[in-house]
Design an enzyme around this catalytic site. Structure first.
Site, PDB file in Angstrom:
ATOM      1  N   GLY A 240      47.490  38.942  41.638  1.00  0.00           N
ATOM      2  CA  GLY A 240      46.510  38.825  42.706  1.00  0.00           C
ATOM      3  C   GLY A 240      45.409  39.854  42.560  1.00  0.00           C
ATOM      4  CB  SER A 241      43.014  41.150  45.040  1.00  0.00           C
ATOM      5  OG  SER A 241      43.858  41.711  46.037  1.00  0.00           O
ATOM      6  N   GLY A 245      47.561  44.564  44.551  1.00  0.00           N
ATOM      7  CA  GLY A 245      48.411  45.170  43.550  1.00  0.00           C
ATOM      8  C   GLY A 245      48.655  46.644  43.783  1.00  0.00           C
ATOM      9  CD  GLU A 262      49.621  40.364  34.026  1.00  0.00           C
ATOM     10  OE1 GLU A 262      48.379  40.516  33.902  1.00  0.00           O
ATOM     11  OE2 GLU A 262      50.426  40.575  33.116  1.00  0.00           O
ATOM     12  CB  CYS A 296      42.793  36.930  36.557  1.00  0.00           C
ATOM     13  SG  CYS A 296      44.020  36.141  35.498  1.00  0.00           S
TER      14      CYS A 296
END
Length: 509
Positions: A240-241, A245, A262, A296
């Site tokens: 995610g963002s 994270g 990630e 991403c």
């Protein structure tokens, strides 16, 4: 059409989002209404987990691990092989559901399910290759080696942009390693998660897999926080963002657990004066507009040599004029909608920031209106001429906004590529071997992924996927990423008749 797909997976209009792999719990939490960005219509209502539901799932997973870890790894691999076959059977239906719920093009929806199939194939082979090392002991009559053991429960927090593939990257590897999994999918794409759970349950039931090996806990932010703070869960893999994270990493780290992160990317392609410009256009355009810029690994920046800047941007503008935007299930369209209206607001805010910070648009953006665009989530992919130092360029906007800028020397271009907080994917387009090698050298790209003559998106599952800096440092999928899901143990066996000590220490009685 979507109603027929829901029937295939046994999904009802109001559906529990909590499963132990065998039983669907009543799920007394809040309703999560899945609305398609394609037409703003409700797909289904998913009931989320309460804290009591969550604790029941974790308890079931703990018991399942005790048995599952004792199954031989190749036997676990056989289960994953059958999952791959089930996904092949359901590829079209699941791919369409991904496109409908998330908004990516139909070909990308099919491609995402193909990634799941590919990781199943990889994991099957891996199940016979969970190898350690042997070492020579300094003591006579001793043997040293290392082996790998499963960790226990793997918590998986996935994002909306790849609603099923990233879960499979984690779960298939975790399963063949002997772990059990608890999946918390994005609250923006819960229906595809339920569909995957149905597929897994059918295969697991046919093979007598213990209840609790594959669990689903649908919920909002608090559900992810339960996973992150839970000492019963040794590994949390979160996609995610960067903001999300950091929160997950802090929570897991505070209890000395493991996190696999990630997070965001701010990916650039360097366009050399020695590039094949026609090939470069394809890589740049797909990288920038694929999944409506919501990968991403989406291409955010083009760093173009000044000698080819005008000719390349002219080709780029022409290519953007040929893009077809609309219903992602129409295979003639290149670009579908953004995930929701909050994403549209972020897109519009970034466009305004570009203008305020001095950028100029080569291709103007905006929200599309009229027949076929009633959801309000369709936007125009745009191109802005900027400087790398602009504050807005340093941040990731999950939308099809492409920044272009000039460079003079390759050293300068690499510095620009690296001069952002994120470090996921990068690429150079060049036919010059020296440039390619410099880009891949220790003084080159600082990203986890560095490509030559392909774009920044479209990673294959055979390589480890992940990035550095604010991208989180995690690695998933191929290569030796499996080691993240296991614990290393060093073993020493004394088969002599004496007990010599290491380092020559004497201890006589």
């Amino acid at each position: 059409m979507v109603e027929d797909i829901l029937k295939v997976f046994g999904i009802t209009a109001t559906q529990s989002g909590v499963s132990t792999g065998k039983h669907w719990l009543p799920a007394g939490g809040a309703d999560i209404v899945s609305v398609s960005p394609v037409n703003n219509k409700t797909i289904a209502t998913i009931k989320s987990a309460t804290r009591e539901d969550y604790d029941a799932v974790v308890a079931t997973a703990q018991e399942a691990f005790k048995e599952w870890r004792l199954w031989p790894a190749p036997r676990r691999g056989e289960i994953v092989r059958q999952l791959g076959e089930a996904l092949r059977k359901h590829k079209k239906d699941l791919g369409r559901l991904v496109s409908w719920e998330m908004g990516k093009s139909l070909q990308e929806g099919f491609g995402e399910v193909q990634e799941m199939i590919d990781i199943c194939d990889f994991a099957v082979g891996l199940s016979r290759q969970l190898h350690g090392l042997t070492m020579h002991s300094e003591r006579p009559g001793h043997r040293m080696y290392e082996q790998w053991h499963p960790l226990g429960i793997t918590g998986i927090i996935s994002a909306f942009n790849f609603p099923v593939a990233v879960w499979s990257w984690n779960s298939m590897l975790a399963w063949v390693c002997g772990n059990v999994c608890i999946w918390k999918p994005s609250e923006k794409t819960p229906v595809t998660a339920v569909a995957c759970q149905r597929i897994v349950e059918e295969v697991f039931a046919a093979n007598g897999v213990p209840e609790g090996v594959c669990c689903l806990v649908t919920g909002a932010r608090d559900t992810g926080e339960w996973l992150s703070h839970d000492t019963r869960i040794p590994l949390v893999s979160a996609t995610g963002s960067t903001r999300m994270g950091k929160a997950v990493g802090a929570a897991v780290g505070a209890r000395l657990g493991r996190s696999l992160l990630e997070l965001g990317g701010n990916n650039a392609i360097i366009i050399s004066q020695d590039a094949d410009l026609d090939m470069s256009i394809i890589g740049a355009v797909f990288g920038a507009v694929g999944t409506a810029g919501q990968r991403c690994t989406s291409t955010r920046r083009l760093i173009i040599h000044e000698s080819v800047y005008d000719s390349f941007t002219s080709k780029l503008v022409k290519a953007y004029g040929q893009l077809r935007i609309g219903n992602p299930l129409d295979e003639n369209n290149h670009v579908g909608p953004l995930i929701d209206k909050d994403a549209v607001k972020a897109y519009l805010h970034s466009i305004e920031q570009v203008k305020q910070q001095g950028g100029a648009f080569l291709v103007e953006g905006g929200v599309l209106e009229g027949p076929g665009f009633e959801s309000g989530c369709y936007v125009k992919p745009c191109i802005a001429a900027v400087e790398n130092v602009y504050d807005i360029v340093q941040h990731e906007t999950f939308a099809p906004i492409l920044y272009v800028m000039k460079y003079q020397t390759l050293t300068e271009a690499i510095a620009m590529q690296n001069d952002v907080p994120q470090g996921l994917s990068s690429a150079i387009m060049t036919l010059n071997l020296r440039e390619a090698e410099q880009f891949l050298s220790h003084a080159g790209s600082d990203c986890g992924i560095a490509n030559v003559n392909i774009g920044t998106s479209g990673a294959e599952i055979g390589g480890a996927f992940g990035g550095e800096k604010e991208t989180g440092g995690g690695r998933e999928s191929g290569s030796d990423a499996w080691k993240a899901y296991m614990r290393r143990q060093t073993n020493t066996i004394n088969y002599s008749t004496k007990l010599p000590l290491a380092q020559g220490i004497k201890f006589d009685l």
